[in-house]
Design a protein around this motif. Structure first.
Motif, mmCIF file in Angstrom:
data_model
loop_
_atom_site.group_PDB
_atom_site.id
_atom_site.type_symbol
_atom_site.label_atom_id
_atom_site.label_comp_id
_atom_site.label_asym_id
_atom_site.label_seq_id
_atom_site.Cartn_x
_atom_site.Cartn_y
_atom_site.Cartn_z
ATOM 1 N N SER A 9 0.831 -1.209 0.000
ATOM 2 C CA SER A 9 0.000 0.000 0.000
ATOM 3 C C SER A 9 0.864 1.257 0.000
ATOM 4 O O SER A 9 0.585 2.223 -0.723
ATOM 5 C CB SER A 9 -0.928 -0.001 1.218
ATOM 6 O OG SER A 9 -1.778 -1.122 1.205
ATOM 7 N N ASN A 10 1.927 1.262 0.825
ATOM 8 C CA ASN A 10 2.859 2.383 0.829
ATOM 9 C C ASN A 10 3.399 2.647 -0.576
ATOM 10 O O ASN A 10 3.426 3.782 -1.062
ATOM 11 C CB ASN A 10 4.060 2.085 1.742
ATOM 12 C CG ASN A 10 3.707 1.966 3.205
ATOM 13 O OD1 ASN A 10 2.733 2.547 3.670
ATOM 14 N ND2 ASN A 10 4.501 1.213 3.937
ATOM 15 N N ALA A 11 3.855 1.564 -1.216
ATOM 16 C CA ALA A 11 4.500 1.689 -2.521
ATOM 17 C C ALA A 11 3.528 2.180 -3.579
ATOM 18 O O ALA A 11 3.843 3.066 -4.384
ATOM 19 C CB ALA A 11 5.101 0.342 -2.924
ATOM 20 N N VAL A 12 2.340 1.597 -3.609
ATOM 21 C CA VAL A 12 1.323 1.998 -4.581
ATOM 22 C C VAL A 12 1.002 3.484 -4.440
ATOM 23 O O VAL A 12 0.934 4.228 -5.429
ATOM 24 C CB VAL A 12 0.055 1.145 -4.404
ATOM 25 C CG1 VAL A 12 -1.133 1.761 -5.138
ATOM 26 C CG2 VAL A 12 0.302 -0.291 -4.899
ATOM 27 N N ALA A 13 0.793 3.908 -3.199
ATOM 28 C CA ALA A 13 0.417 5.306 -2.964
ATOM 29 C C ALA A 13 1.517 6.271 -3.405
ATOM 30 O O ALA A 13 1.230 7.367 -3.910
ATOM 31 C CB ALA A 13 0.092 5.511 -1.485
ATOM 32 N N LEU A 14 2.769 5.863 -3.218
ATOM 33 C CA LEU A 14 3.876 6.725 -3.648
ATOM 34 C C LEU A 14 3.998 6.783 -5.164
ATOM 35 O O LEU A 14 4.155 7.862 -5.741
ATOM 36 C CB LEU A 14 5.185 6.224 -3.053
ATOM 37 C CG LEU A 14 5.595 6.784 -1.705
ATOM 38 C CD1 LEU A 14 6.964 6.232 -1.307
ATOM 39 C CD2 LEU A 14 5.624 8.311 -1.701
ATOM 40 N N LEU A 15 3.936 5.617 -5.813
ATOM 41 C CA LEU A 15 4.088 5.605 -7.273
ATOM 42 C C LEU A 15 2.972 6.392 -7.945
ATOM 43 O O LEU A 15 3.214 7.110 -8.922
ATOM 44 C CB LEU A 15 4.127 4.169 -7.794
ATOM 45 C CG LEU A 15 5.354 3.337 -7.414
ATOM 46 C CD1 LEU A 15 5.331 1.993 -8.153
ATOM 47 C CD2 LEU A 15 6.659 4.072 -7.715
ATOM 48 N N TRP A 16 1.758 6.260 -7.429
ATOM 49 C CA TRP A 16 0.656 7.019 -8.039
ATOM 50 C C TRP A 16 0.913 8.522 -7.904
ATOM 51 O O TRP A 16 0.745 9.276 -8.871
ATOM 52 C CB TRP A 16 -0.681 6.662 -7.388
ATOM 53 C CG TRP A 16 -1.825 7.329 -8.112
ATOM 54 C CD1 TRP A 16 -2.535 6.827 -9.157
ATOM 55 C CD2 TRP A 16 -2.339 8.652 -7.874
ATOM 56 N NE1 TRP A 16 -3.468 7.746 -9.583
ATOM 57 C CE2 TRP A 16 -3.368 8.870 -8.820
ATOM 58 C CE3 TRP A 16 -2.048 9.667 -6.970
ATOM 59 C CZ2 TRP A 16 -4.098 10.060 -8.866
ATOM 60 C CZ3 TRP A 16 -2.769 10.853 -7.018
ATOM 61 C CH2 TRP A 16 -3.782 11.042 -7.960
ATOM 62 N N ARG A 17 1.323 8.955 -6.735
ATOM 63 C CA ARG A 17 1.582 10.381 -6.528
ATOM 64 C C ARG A 17 2.700 10.879 -7.441
ATOM 65 O O ARG A 17 2.637 11.993 -7.974
ATOM 66 C CB ARG A 17 1.940 10.638 -5.059
ATOM 67 C CG ARG A 17 0.753 10.614 -4.100
ATOM 68 C CD ARG A 17 1.252 10.725 -2.664
ATOM 69 N NE ARG A 17 0.198 11.038 -1.709
ATOM 70 C CZ ARG A 17 -0.522 10.126 -1.052
ATOM 71 N NH1 ARG A 17 -0.291 8.825 -1.288
ATOM 72 N NH2 ARG A 17 -1.459 10.491 -0.185
ATOM 73 N N LEU A 18 3.724 10.065 -7.591
ATOM 74 C CA LEU A 18 4.837 10.461 -8.465
ATOM 75 C C LEU A 18 4.378 10.581 -9.912
ATOM 76 O O LEU A 18 4.679 11.575 -10.587
ATOM 77 C CB LEU A 18 5.969 9.437 -8.353
ATOM 78 C CG LEU A 18 6.824 9.517 -7.075
ATOM 79 C CD1 LEU A 18 7.625 8.236 -6.891
ATOM 80 C CD2 LEU A 18 7.756 10.725 -7.130
ATOM 81 N N GLU A 19 3.651 9.583 -10.400
ATOM 82 C CA GLU A 19 3.195 9.633 -11.787
ATOM 83 C C GLU A 19 2.219 10.780 -12.011
ATOM 84 O O GLU A 19 2.241 11.422 -13.069
ATOM 85 C CB GLU A 19 2.540 8.302 -12.169
ATOM 86 C CG GLU A 19 3.536 7.189 -12.402
ATOM 87 C CD GLU A 19 2.968 6.036 -13.199
ATOM 88 O OE1 GLU A 19 3.727 5.358 -13.894
ATOM 89 O OE2 GLU A 19 1.733 5.801 -13.106
ATOM 90 N N GLN A 20 1.384 11.039 -11.029
ATOM 91 C CA GLN A 20 0.436 12.139 -11.173
ATOM 92 C C GLN A 20 1.159 13.466 -11.323
ATOM 93 O O GLN A 20 0.664 14.388 -11.977
ATOM 94 C CB GLN A 20 -0.507 12.172 -9.957
ATOM 95 C CG GLN A 20 -1.746 13.028 -10.119
ATOM 96 C CD GLN A 20 -1.476 14.488 -9.754
ATOM 97 O OE1 GLN A 20 -0.580 14.787 -8.971
ATOM 98 N NE2 GLN A 20 -2.268 15.383 -10.345
ATOM 99 N N ARG A 21 2.372 13.533 -10.768
ATOM 100 C CA ARG A 21 3.200 14.743 -10.889
ATOM 101 C C ARG A 21 4.104 14.701 -12.120
ATOM 102 O O ARG A 21 4.978 15.550 -12.271
ATOM 103 C CB ARG A 21 4.033 14.926 -9.617
ATOM 104 C CG ARG A 21 3.200 15.364 -8.403
ATOM 105 C CD ARG A 21 3.947 15.069 -7.103
ATOM 106 N NE ARG A 21 3.266 15.626 -5.938
ATOM 107 C CZ ARG A 21 2.199 15.088 -5.353
ATOM 108 N NH1 ARG A 21 1.672 13.963 -5.849
ATOM 109 N NH2 ARG A 21 1.648 15.648 -4.292
#
Length: 445
Positions: free
Chosen positions: A274-286
């Protein structure tokens, strides 16, 4: 009959076994890697200690993996058999009732069992910790605060574990929005015991919610050396550091920490994923290229996605599948979730009311059907707390809805959501950037 280090009577074969159980509880409170070994030592010294078997069952359920539920059921049976031979105190019987309710899928009933223990035995720190965990994943922050507030007058600095209780109180206050009190109590707990990563994490949550990114990074950096013996919960605190770094615009550092800290061992634990998913999504969104990092998460999500022990985890598994356009696997997970939602347990109800519409929104977002994503999210948005998790964790889904609304051209909806979010995240860098983008779309030059 022996007594634990806080004076509570407990069925145990010897003082040595009781000391080993106390060490197990201490390790659990500190999130130590050695917690399982401490419990094995306890059961070696006393194979018929009812609470040791009960705690084993609880530990197995904390992993939120379906294949461990059978072992937890056996642990409960072993606890009952031990109790039949040696007798159970009413407190011990209530612990077993909590585990039984949890195994039966009734998280409210399980939490009620541990809260009931605390009425007569407010110094039962295991009951305190387990009650907080369950209230947390029931999404009931006020109950989490009440659960730790009621027993607190029975505690004092002289009692072993007092600092850990302060850490529980700090986190409960933070999730209820009482940030000043949460920070003060959390800092007090850490000053008493720098190893208390839960209390440190509570303070990090305060700083996240108040957008104190630079201060938050320094807080974690300064305490990290004390957590050398910590289990994978440390990865979650490193996730918080990544959120701070992201707010500071240092995406290169986020990727370094992702590889070296957050996903250091590529584990299959739901919180780590969950930690990893949430980070990757935020990064890609940026607009950050995350390379092939999604792939290992999606492969694990395919294996774990039908467990349905926590719908909170399921939502993140779906995000990994959607991000890699594994539409067939994502649809299979949703079909499985729909079957699960026909059941009668706590998580089944969450699946019906929140998990399924959120899952459809995640899949639509991944497929670029942003209109559909917004439509699917709108009815369940007010119920997202029922997933459990913290405000900081569930903020991912708020951000997804805002981003989907902008990409769907629903600018007024996006602007409304951003203004609402600004009420609690006034200094949030992402919120400001998205609000500027929405305003520009509404009033083009």
């Amino acid at each position: 009959m022996h007594h634990d280090k806080r004076g509570l009577p407990q069925t145990a074969a010897s003082a040595e076994a009781m000391t080993a159980f106390d060490a197990t509880v201490e390790a659990y409170l500190a999130f130590e890697l050695q917690t399982g070994d401490r419990l094995k030592e306890t059961l070696t010294l006393d194979p018929a200690m009812p609470l040791a078997h009960c705690l084993k069952g609880c530990f197995l359920l904390l992993f939120a993996k379906r294949n461990l539920a059978k072992r937890a059921t056996k642990a409960l049976a072993d606890a009952r058999a031990a109790g039949a031979g040696a007798g159970l105190t009413p407190r011990e019987a209530q612990h077993l009732a909590g585990l039984e309710a949890w195994l039966g899928g009734d998280l409210q009933a399980a939490a009620a069992c541990w809260d009931a223990i605390l009425v007569e035995h407010p110094q039962d720190i295991v009951a305190l910790k387990l009650a907080q965990y369950l209230h947390f994943y029931l999404g009931d922050a006020p109950a989490m605060r009440r659960s730790v507030t009621r027993p607190l007058p029975a505690w004092s600095e002289d009692l072993p574990g007092y600092g850990y209780v302060l850490g529980l109180k700090a986190f409960a206050l933070e999730e209820c929005g009482y940030y000043a009190g949460a920070e003060a109590i959390g800092r007090d707990a850490v000053a008493r015991n720098p190893r208390d990563i839960w209390a440190a994490h509570a303070v990090a949550h305060v700083m996240e919610m108040q957008d104190r990114a630079e201060e938050g990074s320094k807080w974690i950096d300064g305490l990290e050396p004390a957590w050398s013996g910590c289990n994978n919960f440390a990865y979650h605190v490193y996730w918080h550091r990544c959120l701070f770094l992201l707010d500071q615009g240092d995406t290169a550092a986020v990727l370094r920490h992702y590889d070296g800290k957050v996903r250091a061992d590529l584990s299959e634990e739901y919180l780590d994923i969950s930690n990893a998913v949430a980070l990757l999504w935020r990064l890609e969104q940026r607009g950050v290229d995350v390379g092939a990092r999604w792939d290992e998460l999606a492969e694990k999500a395919t294996r774990l996605g039908e467990d349905h022990m926590l719908i909170f985890a399921d939502a993140h598994y779906l995000m990994a599948l959607a991000a890699t356009r594994r539409d067939k696997q994502a649809e299979a997970l949703l079909d499985s979730l729909e079957d699960f939602a026909r059941g009668q347990g706590t998580q089944e109800a969450v699946a019906r009311d929140v998990g399924l519409p959120l899952g459809r929104a995640i899949l639509a977002y991944g497929q670029g059907r942003y209109d559909d994503a917004v439509l699917a999210l709108q009815p369940c948005r007010a119920k997202l707390n029922r997933l459990g998790g913290s405000h900081a964790q569930r903020d991912l889904f708020e951000q997804m809805m805002i981003d989907a609304a902008i990409k769907a051209g629903k600018i007024e909806i996006a602007r409304t959501l951003l203004l609402e979010r600004a009420e609690t995240r006034r200094d949030n860098a992402w919120n400001h950037a998205m609000l500027v983008a929405a305003e520009r779309t509404l009033t083009p030059n």
